[in-house]
Design a protein around this motif. Structure first.
Motif, mmCIF file in Angstrom:
data_model
loop_
_atom_site.group_PDB
_atom_site.id
_atom_site.type_symbol
_atom_site.label_atom_id
_atom_site.label_comp_id
_atom_site.label_asym_id
_atom_site.label_seq_id
_atom_site.Cartn_x
_atom_site.Cartn_y
_atom_site.Cartn_z
ATOM 1 N N GLY A 37 -66.913 -34.421 -22.957
ATOM 2 C CA GLY A 37 -68.353 -34.494 -22.588
ATOM 3 C C GLY A 37 -67.526 -35.046 -21.007
ATOM 4 N N GLU A 38 -66.351 -35.544 -20.936
ATOM 5 C CA GLU A 38 -65.919 -36.651 -20.061
ATOM 6 C C GLU A 38 -64.887 -36.446 -19.360
ATOM 7 N N LEU A 39 -64.018 -35.341 -19.158
ATOM 8 C CA LEU A 39 -62.875 -34.200 -18.642
ATOM 9 C C LEU A 39 -63.163 -33.026 -18.095
ATOM 10 N N VAL A 40 -62.443 -32.831 -17.097
ATOM 11 C CA VAL A 40 -61.986 -31.586 -16.833
ATOM 12 C C VAL A 40 -60.780 -30.543 -17.594
ATOM 13 N N VAL A 41 -61.655 -29.680 -18.160
ATOM 14 C CA VAL A 41 -60.487 -28.904 -18.849
ATOM 15 C C VAL A 41 -60.415 -26.962 -17.836
ATOM 16 N N LYS A 42 -58.999 -27.043 -18.048
ATOM 17 C CA LYS A 42 -58.555 -25.564 -17.098
ATOM 18 C C LYS A 42 -57.247 -24.417 -17.901
ATOM 19 N N GLU A 43 -57.673 -23.957 -17.597
ATOM 20 C CA GLU A 43 -56.452 -22.694 -18.563
ATOM 21 C C GLU A 43 -55.095 -23.227 -16.795
ATOM 22 N N VAL A 44 -54.293 -22.830 -17.766
ATOM 23 C CA VAL A 44 -52.655 -22.815 -17.877
ATOM 24 C C VAL A 44 -52.941 -22.060 -16.310
ATOM 25 N N HIS A 45 -53.551 -20.634 -16.738
ATOM 26 C CA HIS A 45 -52.544 -19.716 -16.071
ATOM 27 C C HIS A 45 -53.611 -19.720 -14.659
ATOM 28 N N GLY A 46 -54.857 -20.086 -15.364
ATOM 29 C CA GLY A 46 -55.889 -19.933 -14.076
ATOM 30 C C GLY A 46 -56.180 -20.290 -13.189
ATOM 31 N N SER A 47 -56.833 -19.678 -12.473
ATOM 32 C CA SER A 47 -56.497 -20.342 -10.256
ATOM 33 C C SER A 47 -57.876 -19.986 -9.914
ATOM 34 N N GLY A 48 -58.133 -20.608 -8.859
ATOM 35 C CA GLY A 48 -59.937 -19.913 -8.130
ATOM 36 C C GLY A 48 -61.030 -20.868 -8.790
ATOM 37 N N GLY A 49 -60.596 -21.297 -9.423
ATOM 38 C CA GLY A 49 -61.187 -22.602 -9.943
ATOM 39 C C GLY A 49 -62.332 -21.819 -11.341
ATOM 40 N N TYR A 50 -61.704 -20.450 -11.517
ATOM 41 C CA TYR A 50 -62.489 -19.923 -12.662
ATOM 42 C C TYR A 50 -61.390 -20.441 -13.913
ATOM 43 N N GLY A 51 -63.144 -20.311 -15.195
ATOM 44 C CA GLY A 51 -62.599 -21.025 -16.114
ATOM 45 C C GLY A 51 -62.424 -22.307 -16.444
ATOM 46 N N MET A 52 -63.012 -23.058 -15.972
ATOM 47 C CA MET A 52 -62.977 -24.907 -16.286
ATOM 48 C C MET A 52 -63.923 -25.356 -16.931
ATOM 49 N N LEU A 53 -63.514 -25.937 -17.479
ATOM 50 C CA LEU A 53 -64.818 -26.988 -18.092
ATOM 51 C C LEU A 53 -64.820 -27.982 -17.364
ATOM 52 N N VAL A 54 -66.175 -28.998 -17.082
ATOM 53 C CA VAL A 54 -66.380 -29.830 -15.775
ATOM 54 C C VAL A 54 -67.269 -30.870 -16.895
ATOM 55 N N GLY A 55 -66.285 -31.609 -17.781
ATOM 56 C CA GLY A 55 -67.077 -32.505 -19.340
ATOM 57 C C GLY A 55 -68.804 -32.645 -18.835
ATOM 58 N N PRO A 56 -68.733 -33.946 -17.217
ATOM 59 C CA PRO A 56 -70.213 -34.066 -17.403
ATOM 60 C C PRO A 56 -71.131 -33.365 -16.575
ATOM 61 N N ALA A 57 -70.167 -32.382 -16.604
ATOM 62 C CA ALA A 57 -71.764 -31.318 -15.894
ATOM 63 C C ALA A 57 -72.118 -30.045 -16.381
ATOM 64 N N ALA A 58 -71.394 -30.121 -18.364
ATOM 65 C CA ALA A 58 -70.816 -29.060 -18.841
ATOM 66 C C ALA A 58 -72.875 -29.725 -20.152
ATOM 67 N N THR A 59 -73.243 -28.498 -20.986
ATOM 68 C CA THR A 59 -74.580 -28.740 -21.541
ATOM 69 C C THR A 59 -73.172 -28.546 -23.062
ATOM 70 N N ARG A 60 -73.875 -29.501 -23.898
ATOM 71 C CA ARG A 60 -73.820 -29.603 -24.897
ATOM 72 C C ARG A 60 -73.389 -28.135 -25.374
ATOM 73 N N ASP A 61 -73.643 -26.907 -25.793
ATOM 74 C CA ASP A 61 -73.009 -25.734 -25.982
ATOM 75 C C ASP A 61 -72.377 -25.003 -25.316
ATOM 76 N N GLU A 62 -72.243 -25.596 -23.763
ATOM 77 C CA GLU A 62 -70.898 -25.234 -23.337
ATOM 78 C C GLU A 62 -69.772 -25.617 -24.071
ATOM 79 N N ILE A 63 -69.940 -27.272 -23.805
ATOM 80 C CA ILE A 63 -69.032 -28.120 -24.368
ATOM 81 C C ILE A 63 -68.735 -27.027 -25.465
ATOM 82 N N GLU A 64 -68.464 -27.082 -26.381
ATOM 83 C CA GLU A 64 -69.035 -26.646 -28.196
ATOM 84 C C GLU A 64 -67.976 -25.362 -27.736
ATOM 85 N N ALA A 65 -68.411 -24.626 -27.104
ATOM 86 C CA ALA A 65 -67.579 -22.929 -26.816
ATOM 87 C C ALA A 65 -66.669 -23.117 -26.314
#
Length: 463
Positions: free
Chosen positions: A352-380
């Protein structure tokens, strides 16, 4: 722009000018800028947007400004990073000394999807693999800059850097008369000189340079055609080229013409169906055999993408120390590698505090911005990480700097990053400016154009 309630020194003249503008004048200039963008066709694909395949790039009229001292430090740091990344690429496709020394895990490189065994042992001209290095930077304080990621294959956005400046000069010529702003319009010439400097030794006279594009349906096609035009190079698709002997030729109305340097804007997998994906219709059959023999140079080199990987990114400071014997001038954002058990445990406990990225990702896709994510998004997302931890890294949500940006309600702070473009050939050259990307949604940290971000002109004030 502001510090302790007053404009920072580089922005003082601009702040005074903005105060003198009426809302009606600003609205008129914003409309004029949008009209220019629409007329010349500066668009970008927004993937996943069902309403339209492309849209205009939102352009903000308030520039991002650096003073000469700030830029001098950034220039040294970006050039240092570009040299180290190219040394790393040559090494991992030849002696692999950094892997044997245990400074980077061998599996992380050799089993990386972007590592191309087909180019092992090939030495490109001047040992340069990445001829255009885009380094994404963020600012967190007056003198604090961090590197978010490196782009060593085909970093996009340079056409926006050039068009942003052209539009600003047309709309506000008085600002350029009042301020000493370093020019960026030599970039196409500098790019051509860089590409020419790595041409095969056997080419006669001025090297023939071609920009290889996937075609008009590609999201960055405007940039491909723009750069070809500005460089005086040929814009070609795979079907326009063919291999004969140890050379690549271009089909022209006057007959075949040999091509010496290919500035490719297509992915490795599609370059040559005889070497990579056999179903590719975008590449040139036999191209890699000519490249291997030295009959043509491909810029950036096939296999350069392994240096783009976000897990490899975490080792760039070690590369700088290993290859250059120097301390990094610009530091990475603190990063947890989820492949490491202790880091994985920390990330899962603090999603919930971090930004998580796919190591092969680009363009801002596939990221999780923890502080802006819902509980369900974080669990998924946690489920995805547990299933394949090596595919993710995590970083803290930095207090990114903001710059004033025109929004519907007027001027408001918005988060920005910067992508300067470093050219590597016979010399290493950094254009004094770059692409400033701005997150237009309030509070958003995602600046990518493909995710709805906008762009600004970037000014470097001369001494």
């Amino acid at each position: 722009m502001f510090e302790n309630g007053a404009p920072r020194a580089p922005y003082a003249a601009l702040a005074k000018w903005l105060e003198a503008q009426t809302p009606e004048e600003i609205a008129r200039k914003r409309l004029e800028a949008e009209t220019i963008f629409r007329r010349i066709g500066i668009t970008f694909a927004v993937y996943g947007d069902e309403s339209a395949s492309e849209r205009l790039i939102p352009f903000d009229m308030v520039p991002r400004i650096f003073n000469a001292r700030e830029w001098a430090r950034l220039e040294r740091g970006v050039k240092q990073r570009a040299r180290a990344l190219n040394a790393f690429l040559w090494d991992v496709y030849h002696r692999r000394e950094i892997l044997r020394a245990g400074r980077i895990p061998a599996d992380l490189v050799l089993r990386n999807d972007a590592y191309e065994p087909a180019v092992a042992g090939i030495s490109p001209a001047r040992n340069v693999y990445s001829h255009v290095v885009g380094v994404d930077l963020v600012r967190t304080g007056p003198d604090e800059f961090f590197v978010l990621e490196d782009n060593c294959r085909t970093p996009s956005g340079v056409s926006y850097m050039l068009e942003n400046r052209e539009i600003m000069m047309r709309l506000f010529p008085e600002l350029f008369r009042q301020n000493r702003i370093a020019p960026v319009d030599d970039y196409p010439g500098a790019l051509r000189r860089t590409l020419a400097s790595v041409a095969p030794p056997g080419c006669d006279g001025e090297p023939v340079i071609a920009v290889l594009t996937p075609g008009s349906f590609n999201s960055a096609y405007y940039e491909h055609s723009f750069l070809a035009d500005q460089m005086g190079a040929e814009l070609v698709e795979g079907q326009d080229l063919f291999v004969e002997g140890n050379s690549v030729f271009m089909r022209t109305t006057a007959g075949p013409r040999r091509v010496d340097v290919i500035y490719r804007r297509i992915d490795d997998a599609f370059l040559d169906p005889l070497c990579f994906r056999p179903d590719s219709l975008l590449g040139v059959p036999g191209l890699m055999n000519v490249y291997r023999s030295g009959g043509v140079q491909i810029c950036s080199a096939p296999g350069a993408g392994v240096a783009d990987d976000k897990a490899i990114y975490t080792y760039v400071p070690d590369m700088i120390r290993f290859y250059l014997g120097e301390e990094p001038i610009l530091h990475n954002v603190p990063t947890w590698r989820c492949a490491e058990p202790d880091a994985l445990a920390y990330v899962l406990d603090h999603l919930g505090e971090l930004v998580v990225k796919e190591v092969h990702g680009s363009g801002g896709y596939g990221m999780l911005v923890g502080p802006a994510a819902t509980r369900d998004e974080i669990e998924a997302y946690a489920c995805r990480i547990r299933n394949n931890p090596g595919e993710f890294i995590a970083q803290p949500t930095l207090a990114l700097s903001t710059t004033p940006t025109f929004v519907d309600s007027g001027l408001a702070p918005r988060h920005v990053d910067l992508r300067p473009y470093c050219l590597v050939g016979e010399t290493v050259h950094l254009t004094p400016g770059g692409l400033t990307r701005v997150a237009l949604r309030e509070g958003s940290l995602v600046v990518n154009s493909s995710q709805g971000g906008g762009v600004k002109d970037t000014w470097v004030m001369a001494e």
